[in-house]
Design a protein around this motif. Structure first.
Motif, PDB file in Angstrom:
ATOM      1  N   LEU A  80      -2.293   6.050   6.849  1.00 35.82           N
ATOM      2  CA  LEU A  80      -2.488   4.998   5.853  1.00 35.82           C
ATOM      3  C   LEU A  80      -1.786   3.712   6.267  1.00 35.82           C
ATOM      4  O   LEU A  80      -2.304   2.611   6.063  1.00 35.82           O
ATOM      5  N   ALA A 136       1.196   4.109  -2.782  1.00 37.17           N
ATOM      6  CA  ALA A 136       0.827   5.463  -2.368  1.00 37.17           C
ATOM      7  C   ALA A 136       1.954   6.455  -2.648  1.00 37.17           C
ATOM      8  O   ALA A 136       1.707   7.580  -3.095  1.00 37.17           O
ATOM      9  N   THR A 151       0.840  -1.211   0.000  1.00 40.42           N
ATOM     10  CA  THR A 151       0.000   0.000   0.000  1.00 40.42           C
ATOM     11  C   THR A 151       0.869   1.253   0.000  1.00 40.42           C
ATOM     12  O   THR A 151       0.627   2.194  -0.772  1.00 40.42           O
ATOM     13  N   GLN A 157      -6.927   6.522  -1.020  1.00 39.89           N
ATOM     14  CA  GLN A 157      -6.216   5.579  -0.144  1.00 39.89           C
ATOM     15  C   GLN A 157      -6.916   4.223  -0.084  1.00 39.89           C
ATOM     16  O   GLN A 157      -6.249   3.176  -0.111  1.00 39.89           O
ATOM     17  N   TYR A 202     -10.280   3.924   5.256  1.00 44.96           N
ATOM     18  CA  TYR A 202      -9.239   3.346   4.414  1.00 44.96           C
ATOM     19  C   TYR A 202      -9.216   1.820   4.542  1.00 44.96           C
ATOM     20  O   TYR A 202      -9.180   1.095   3.545  1.00 44.96           O
ATOM     21  N   ASP A 236      -0.261  11.850   7.071  1.00 46.05           N
ATOM     22  CA  ASP A 236      -1.098  11.058   6.156  1.00 46.05           C
ATOM     23  C   ASP A 236      -0.514   9.664   5.965  1.00 46.05           C
ATOM     24  O   ASP A 236      -1.247   8.667   5.904  1.00 46.05           O
TER      25      ASP A 236
END
Length: 539
Positions: A264, A240, A236, A457, A432, A260
């Motif tokens: 996440l 990202a 992820t 996300q 998310y 952020d």
């Protein structure tokens, strides 16, 4: 030494108020501690200063920051320069408090110490200071040492200032009682600000530890799911970051701060937390008949009974007068061959796969209707309804009911995450984490969200979840797919509305897939990839 006049006191009060506000706005412990020491120096016109922090075992004071304007020294704290000075012990070998060192005395007694001239002071051991002066050609004179304690009276640091200067002449002077009171007030405010930061750090550490606690529980329950919970956040974040660096296209405006990223990452770690409630015999169901054990072995036993019954019948027939032994043996061998073929067929059907044909499903049902004599001499169907239901599963090893149990993990995950009082900077974790089984066309679960209803996300995590599952080689119910196979499947998903095509484009174009593969996939799975042949991707 003359005390400050009312105007100077008012100026310091104003400065102290500004410092109090500034300390509350300072983020990061090193920056906060640097600010504390610099403000203390500025308030008292001190030439140097040291800030000590207690060691982890709280048996010594460690030099955390050291500043000396005359010598041009700035070590520790935000400077990045290491301090190579031995800690000051708070206790001797017998466990008695160290009262010889002025810093240790202030810490142990929670009392400020104000010394006009250290070379005339006899109450403390200043041999280390004298060695410092001799080595650097410096002359230490006035010392002000103030302990910093939190709201529970726990030591959080010691502030020590050296050589107050007269602003007009630059001459070294003693620290006044007013200096001491202002620094004590500053120390109290600084300790409060530092304690707040420490509490925030401890809460964040506790949260991360709780996340790891959940994943440890999942890992102990199912090592396959535990691995998945570690690799999905990794993939992820790789995707990202690739999206964050994109400067053109529909996702060019996407960006992340460090906060952020943390949000996440936590969501990735927790995306399958609900699986802690899913029965392990469903999570790790390697074959169609597996529950706590693989029931195919029970079926094998029934086949052995059929084979022996066949042999017994043949032997009984041979005992009759005029029996044709050759014909009897031929019939027995033919029947046993059919039984063995059915057994091998069910063994293969039990393994699951990409798709079971209607003919094979019909054959399972036919075998299930064969009659056999079970325990107690009771004649019954060869397979139970539940065994037929499992053995005719078309894709994989899970029945429809079991798949619903598996799918329920996301509902449980969302309920678990939404039950927590997330702070503002982590408020999106449930969204998310809870969106990784949604589809762009609204046919996913648990909420049937469409692409426009999902955050970038959550869409990123959906791709990471699928790709990791496709490539995972440790699942008991399947083999890990080749890299090219996995990308081919993902490409079809991008075309049919399952995953975000724009994110998939970045996933391929930025070679996110190969970076993850080199880190985590078995070497034999990493085959050559022709990107021009990937469905839904245009190089």
């Amino acid at each position: 030494m003359q005390e400050l006049n009312p105007l100077q006191i008012a100026q310091r009060l104003h400065q102290l108020t500004e410092v109090s506000v500034a300390l509350g706005d300072t983020h990061g412990t090193p920056a906060l501690l640097d600010r504390i020491l610099r403000v203390a120096k500025g308030m008292t016109d001190a030439d140097g200063g040291t800030l000590y922090r207690p060691s982890e075992d709280r048996r010594s004071l460690c030099f955390h920051i050291s500043i000396n304007d005359t010598l041009g020294i700035h070590q520790g704290g935000a400077s990045g320069q290491p301090i190579d000075i031995a800690p000051v012990p708070l206790y001797d070998e017998e466990g008695n408090k160290n009262l010889a060192s002025v810093a240790a005395y202030a810490a142990n007694c929670n009392q400020s110490v104000n010394i006009d001239d250290v070379y005339r002071a006899e109450a403390f051991n200043f041999s280390g200071m004298r060695s410092f002066d001799a080595a650097f050609g410096y002359h230490s004179q006035s010392f002000l040492t103030v302990p910093m304690t939190d709201h529970e009276g726990e030591l959080v640091g010691v502030l020590q200032l050296i050589n107050a200067k007269d602003p007009a002449t630059g001459a070294i002077r003693a620290f006044t009682q007013t200096d001491q009171r202002f620094i004590e007030a500053l120390a109290a405010q600084a300790a409060s600000a530092l304690t707040k930061q420490l509490l925030i750090q401890q809460l964040e550490t506790l949260l991360e530890s709780l996340v790891n606690l959940i994943n440890i529980g999942i890992d102990e329950k199912s090592p396959y799911t535990g691995r998945h919970c570690q690799f999905v956040p990794e993939l992820t974040m790789l995707l990202a970051e690739a999206v964050h660096q994109t400067t053109e296209g529909p996702l060019a405006s996407f960006s992340m701060t460090d906060a952020d990223r943390k949000e996440l990452w936590l969501a990735g770690l927790l995306h399958d937390c609900g699986k802690i409630t899913t029965p392990v015999h469903i999570v790790d169901k390697a074959t169609k008949l597996e529950t706590i054990f693989d029931r195919i072995h029970l079926v094998d036993t029934r086949f052995e009974v059929l084979l022996r019954d066949c042999e017994i019948r043949a032997l009984r027939e041979k005992c009759q007068a005029g029996a044709d032994h050759g014909a009897i043996d031929a019939r027995c061998e033919e029947e046993q061959a059919r039984i063995r073929a059915d057994r091998e067929f069910l063994r293969h059907a039990n393994l699951g796969g990409e798709g079971m044909s209607e003919a094979d499903q019909a054959r399972v049902r036919r075998i299930g209707q064969i009659r056999w004599t079970g325990p107690g001499g009771v004649e019954q169907d060869f397979l139970s309804e539940n065994e037929i239901l499992n053995l005719t599963v078309r894709f994989g090893t899970l029945t429809e009911a079991e798949r619903k149990v598996i799918n329920n993990h996301i509902d449980v995950s969302v309920r678990m995450l939404e039950s927590l009082p997330w702070p503002k900077h982590l408020k999106n974790v449930p969204e998310y984490a809870g969106g990784h089984h949604e589809r762009m066309d609204g046919k996913g679960y648990p909420r049937g969200l469409t692409r426009d209803q999902m955050s970038v996300q959550a869409r990123i995590m959906a791709i990471a979840d699928i790709f990791e599952a496709l490539t995972a080689a440790d699942r008991p119910y399947k083999k890990g797919k080749l890299l090219s196979e996995s990308l081919n499947i993902l490409g079809k998903f991008a075309l049919n509305g399952h995953i975000d095509p724009d994110l998939f484009d970045i996933f391929v174009r930025n070679k996110v897939y190969i970076e993850f593969a080199r880190r985590n996939m078995d070497a034999h799975q990493i085959d050559s990839v022709d990107e021009s042949a990937i469905p839904g991707y245009r190089p």
